[in-house]
Design a protein around this motif. Structure first.
Motif, PDB file in Angstrom:
ATOM      1  N   CYS A   1      39.729  29.155  25.016  1.00 57.65           N
ATOM      2  CA  CYS A   1      38.047  28.044  25.455  1.00 57.65           C
ATOM      3  C   CYS A   1      37.522  27.527  24.370  1.00 57.65           C
ATOM      4  O   CYS A   1      37.167  28.012  22.925  1.00 57.65           O
ATOM      5  N   HIS A   2      36.590  26.908  24.404  1.00 55.92           N
ATOM      6  CA  HIS A   2      36.010  26.927  23.680  1.00 55.92           C
ATOM      7  C   HIS A   2      34.555  28.274  23.444  1.00 55.92           C
ATOM      8  O   HIS A   2      34.240  27.684  21.809  1.00 55.92           O
ATOM      9  N   ARG A   3      33.855  28.407  23.939  1.00 59.92           N
ATOM     10  CA  ARG A   3      33.027  29.782  23.902  1.00 59.92           C
ATOM     11  C   ARG A   3      33.561  30.988  24.762  1.00 59.92           C
ATOM     12  O   ARG A   3      33.849  30.870  25.474  1.00 59.92           O
ATOM     13  N   ALA A   4      33.806  32.249  23.347  1.00 61.49           N
ATOM     14  CA  ALA A   4      34.302  33.360  24.056  1.00 61.49           C
ATOM     15  C   ALA A   4      33.573  33.657  25.003  1.00 61.49           C
ATOM     16  O   ALA A   4      34.033  34.392  26.468  1.00 61.49           O
ATOM     17  N   ASP A   5      31.819  33.659  25.206  1.00 62.72           N
ATOM     18  CA  ASP A   5      31.072  33.694  26.077  1.00 62.72           C
ATOM     19  C   ASP A   5      31.115  33.432  27.017  1.00 62.72           C
ATOM     20  O   ASP A   5      30.835  34.449  27.640  1.00 62.72           O
ATOM     21  N   TRP A   6      31.301  32.111  27.487  1.00 62.00           N
ATOM     22  CA  TRP A   6      31.447  31.194  29.014  1.00 62.00           C
ATOM     23  C   TRP A   6      32.342  31.845  29.029  1.00 62.00           C
ATOM     24  O   TRP A   6      32.462  32.009  30.380  1.00 62.00           O
ATOM     25  N   HIS A   7      33.854  32.018  28.620  1.00 65.20           N
ATOM     26  CA  HIS A   7      35.445  32.358  28.946  1.00 65.20           C
ATOM     27  C   HIS A   7      34.196  33.959  29.633  1.00 65.20           C
ATOM     28  O   HIS A   7      35.280  34.403  30.678  1.00 65.20           O
ATOM     29  N   GLN A   8      33.862  34.791  29.405  1.00 61.59           N
ATOM     30  CA  GLN A   8      34.116  35.930  29.528  1.00 61.59           C
ATOM     31  C   GLN A   8      33.265  36.155  31.249  1.00 61.59           C
ATOM     32  O   GLN A   8      33.223  36.568  31.823  1.00 61.59           O
ATOM     33  N   SER A   9      32.881  35.560  31.285  1.00 65.02           N
ATOM     34  CA  SER A   9      31.306  34.774  32.431  1.00 65.02           C
ATOM     35  C   SER A   9      32.288  34.507  33.755  1.00 65.02           C
ATOM     36  O   SER A   9      32.257  34.756  34.278  1.00 65.02           O
ATOM     37  N   ASN A  10      32.609  33.384  33.120  1.00 61.65           N
ATOM     38  CA  ASN A  10      33.676  32.715  34.305  1.00 61.65           C
ATOM     39  C   ASN A  10      35.192  33.464  34.562  1.00 61.65           C
ATOM     40  O   ASN A  10      35.611  34.031  35.514  1.00 61.65           O
ATOM     41  N   LEU A  11      35.225  34.729  33.701  1.00 68.11           N
ATOM     42  CA  LEU A  11      36.259  35.521  33.713  1.00 68.11           C
ATOM     43  C   LEU A  11      35.762  36.603  35.183  1.00 68.11           C
ATOM     44  O   LEU A  11      36.354  36.680  35.924  1.00 68.11           O
ATOM     45  N   SER A  12      34.849  36.909  34.043  1.00 65.53           N
ATOM     46  CA  SER A  12      34.303  38.129  35.085  1.00 65.53           C
ATOM     47  C   SER A  12      34.024  37.667  37.061  1.00 65.53           C
ATOM     48  O   SER A  12      34.282  38.240  37.946  1.00 65.53           O
ATOM     49  N   LYS A  13      33.112  36.623  36.936  1.00 63.53           N
ATOM     50  CA  LYS A  13      33.087  35.711  38.605  1.00 63.53           C
ATOM     51  C   LYS A  13      34.710  35.768  38.951  1.00 63.53           C
ATOM     52  O   LYS A  13      34.402  36.240  40.397  1.00 63.53           O
TER      53      LYS A  13
ATOM     54  N   ALA B   1      37.569  36.627  38.923  1.00 61.50           N
ATOM     55  CA  ALA B   1      37.967  38.548  39.336  1.00 61.50           C
ATOM     56  C   ALA B   1      37.121  39.190  40.441  1.00 61.50           C
ATOM     57  O   ALA B   1      37.606  39.891  41.192  1.00 61.50           O
ATOM     58  N   ARG B   2      35.796  38.713  40.543  1.00 63.46           N
ATOM     59  CA  ARG B   2      35.371  38.808  42.036  1.00 63.46           C
ATOM     60  C   ARG B   2      36.090  38.447  43.481  1.00 63.46           C
ATOM     61  O   ARG B   2      36.156  38.946  44.287  1.00 63.46           O
ATOM     62  N   GLU B   3      35.939  37.083  42.680  1.00 63.60           N
ATOM     63  CA  GLU B   3      36.761  36.050  44.228  1.00 63.60           C
ATOM     64  C   GLU B   3      37.671  36.633  44.162  1.00 63.60           C
ATOM     65  O   GLU B   3      38.355  36.380  45.498  1.00 63.60           O
ATOM     66  N   ILE B   4      38.876  37.069  42.710  1.00 62.17           N
ATOM     67  CA  ILE B   4      40.277  37.515  43.801  1.00 62.17           C
ATOM     68  C   ILE B   4      39.982  38.736  44.456  1.00 62.17           C
ATOM     69  O   ILE B   4      40.356  38.960  45.181  1.00 62.17           O
ATOM     70  N   GLU B   5      39.064  39.707  43.935  1.00 60.68           N
ATOM     71  CA  GLU B   5      38.955  41.137  44.632  1.00 60.68           C
ATOM     72  C   GLU B   5      38.533  41.010  45.693  1.00 60.68           C
ATOM     73  O   GLU B   5      39.102  41.668  47.084  1.00 60.68           O
ATOM     74  N   ARG B   6      38.021  39.347  45.971  1.00 58.36           N
ATOM     75  CA  ARG B   6      37.034  39.887  48.130  1.00 58.36           C
ATOM     76  C   ARG B   6      38.100  39.080  48.775  1.00 58.36           C
ATOM     77  O   ARG B   6      38.114  38.846  50.081  1.00 58.36           O
ATOM     78  N   SER B   7      39.140  37.953  47.910  1.00 52.61           N
ATOM     79  CA  SER B   7      39.985  37.257  48.554  1.00 52.61           C
ATOM     80  C   SER B   7      41.066  37.812  49.747  1.00 52.61           C
ATOM     81  O   SER B   7      41.478  38.867  49.152  1.00 52.61           O
ATOM     82  N   ASP B   8      41.760  37.576  50.719  1.00 55.97           N
ATOM     83  CA  ASP B   8      42.419  37.981  51.939  1.00 55.97           C
ATOM     84  C   ASP B   8      43.147  37.440  51.812  1.00 55.97           C
ATOM     85  O   ASP B   8      44.246  37.269  52.531  1.00 55.97           O
ATOM     86  N   GLU B   9      43.567  36.291  51.016  1.00 52.90           N
ATOM     87  CA  GLU B   9      44.634  35.126  50.861  1.00 52.90           C
ATOM     88  C   GLU B   9      46.151  35.623  50.732  1.00 52.90           C
ATOM     89  O   GLU B   9      45.828  37.022  49.815  1.00 52.90           O
ATOM     90  N   LEU B  10      47.076  35.557  51.612  1.00 54.59           N
ATOM     91  CA  LEU B  10      48.483  36.163  51.343  1.00 54.59           C
ATOM     92  C   LEU B  10      48.384  36.027  49.638  1.00 54.59           C
ATOM     93  O   LEU B  10      49.304  36.865  49.283  1.00 54.59           O
ATOM     94  N   PHE B  11      49.305  34.934  48.934  1.00 56.86           N
ATOM     95  CA  PHE B  11      49.121  35.390  48.346  1.00 56.86           C
ATOM     96  C   PHE B  11      48.434  35.433  46.925  1.00 56.86           C
ATOM     97  O   PHE B  11      48.975  36.258  46.257  1.00 56.86           O
ATOM     98  N   ILE B  12      47.396  35.746  47.720  1.00 60.39           N
ATOM     99  CA  ILE B  12      46.633  37.012  46.288  1.00 60.39           C
ATOM    100  C   ILE B  12      47.145  38.387  46.880  1.00 60.39           C
ATOM    101  O   ILE B  12      47.331  39.459  46.194  1.00 60.39           O
ATOM    102  N   THR B  13      47.252  38.659  48.081  1.00 59.47           N
ATOM    103  CA  THR B  13      47.681  40.402  48.319  1.00 59.47           C
ATOM    104  C   THR B  13      48.706  40.338  48.162  1.00 59.47           C
ATOM    105  O   THR B  13      49.476  41.752  47.978  1.00 59.47           O
ATOM    106  N   HIS B  14      49.940  39.436  47.679  1.00 59.34           N
ATOM    107  CA  HIS B  14      51.307  39.789  48.350  1.00 59.34           C
ATOM    108  C   HIS B  14      51.168  40.277  46.176  1.00 59.34           C
ATOM    109  O   HIS B  14      52.005  41.004  45.962  1.00 59.34           O
ATOM    110  N   TYR B  15      50.310  39.036  45.565  1.00 57.89           N
ATOM    111  CA  TYR B  15      50.630  39.585  43.852  1.00 57.89           C
ATOM    112  C   TYR B  15      50.534  40.923  43.350  1.00 57.89           C
ATOM    113  O   TYR B  15      50.288  41.537  42.753  1.00 57.89           O
TER     114      TYR B  15
END
Length: 299
Positions: free
Chosen positions: A115-127, A129-143
């Motif tokens: 990535c261009h900036r590590a601080d932006w990456h951390q912020s993007n990754l945190s957001k 991760a929250r979307e993945i945690e909330r997701s009920d998509e089958l491919f996410i729950t399967h993983y």
């Protein structure tokens, strides 16, 4: 100054409009639309028909039907934009995931070194991760059920839970060389791609929230492309805050993503059917002579 305007009944709203010079032939129809669309919402569409905004006097022969026609046009324009935005978003998602996976591996998005900036990456990754945690998509729950390491799914999976705004932030934080590889799929410069996806997220939000787009002065603009030449020549550099340049670049993307699409023809037909003055949308005076639109007219 204190606000002291009283609420008006539908009939009082009609009487006020008529007193200001708006021709209303069918008061029952007008009441129906005022009831379901809201006086204040419609007011954005009768502004072009006002002779003097300070007094709210309408131009001679301004008609309620003309206001309604403009409203319907803008609604259909938003739907047409959402059609293009959906295809562009899905395509850019897929290309972003493919480029990073091919170059750096299935979980390359976890590495801030790409990535261009590590601080932006951390912020993007945190957001993300929250979307993945909330997701009920089958491919996410399967993983989650099958794998423990890495904790987050591969890039081609997580990209499917990204919003367009989130995708824009990841595109923005790419290293220019990687973004150039994504942009190459659309024959665009990487800076233009970055700018346009950010702009498109803004336009999508306007459309999704049913906001007026037809003659809006856009807050988030897009960088005009310098190539291909036909695309550059079709943009209107004198009206960067109008929707016209958005439509031009959407046309370009649709040509890359869906070469047989009739999207541009539907756009031109919509403008013609509603007898809309395209100048308010930022169309240049010579737009009909431009190769892009001439070609669309003969298809």
């Amino acid at each position: 100054m204190q606000f002291n305007k009283p609420p008006l009944s539908y009939q009082e709203q009609i009487s006020q409009l008529k007193a200001r010079g708006l021709v209303i032939d069918d008061e029952q129809q007008a009441e129906h639309y005022l009831k379901h669309l809201n006086y204040y919402r419609l007011s954005g569409y009768w502004l072009p028909f006002e002779q003097d905004h300070a007094s709210h006097r309408f131009k001679p022969d301004a008609r309620f039907e003309d206001v309604l026609n403009l409203y319907v046009f803008d609604r259909e324009l938003r739907l047409l934009l959402l059609d293009a935005i959906e295809r562009i978003e899905i395509s850019v998602r897929a290309t972003w995931a493919y480029v990073l996976a091919s170059k750096y591996g299935a979980h390359s998005y976890l590495d801030s070194g790409h990535c261009h900036r590590a601080d932006w990456h951390q912020s993007n990754l945190s957001k993300l991760a929250r979307e993945i945690e909330r997701s009920d998509e089958l491919f996410i729950t399967h993983y989650k059920a099958k794998y423990t390491e890495p904790q987050m799914p591969p890039i081609w999976s997580v990209v499917e839970v990204m919003s367009l705004g989130m995708l824009s932030r990841w595109i923005t934080n790419l290293k220019p060389s990687d973004r150039a590889d994504v942009a190459l799929n659309y024959q665009l410069n990487e800076q233009v791609l970055k700018s346009f996806i950010r702009h498109l997220a803004y336009v999508r939000n306007l459309c999704a929230h049913h906001s007026r787009v037809w003659n809006r002065k856009l807050t988030v603009t897009t960088k005009p492309p310098k190539k291909p030449q036909r695309l550059k020549a079709s943009c209107n550099l004198e009206q960067p805050r109008r929707i016209y340049n958005t439509l031009v670049i959407c046309h370009h993307f649709m040509g890359q993503i869906s070469p047989g699409s009739t999207w541009t023809q539907r756009l031109l037909k919509l403008v013609e059917q509603h007898n809309i003055d395209p100048n308010a949308m930022g169309f240049p005076a010579n737009w009909q002579s431009l190769e892009l639109w001439k070609k669309a007219n003969v298809q």
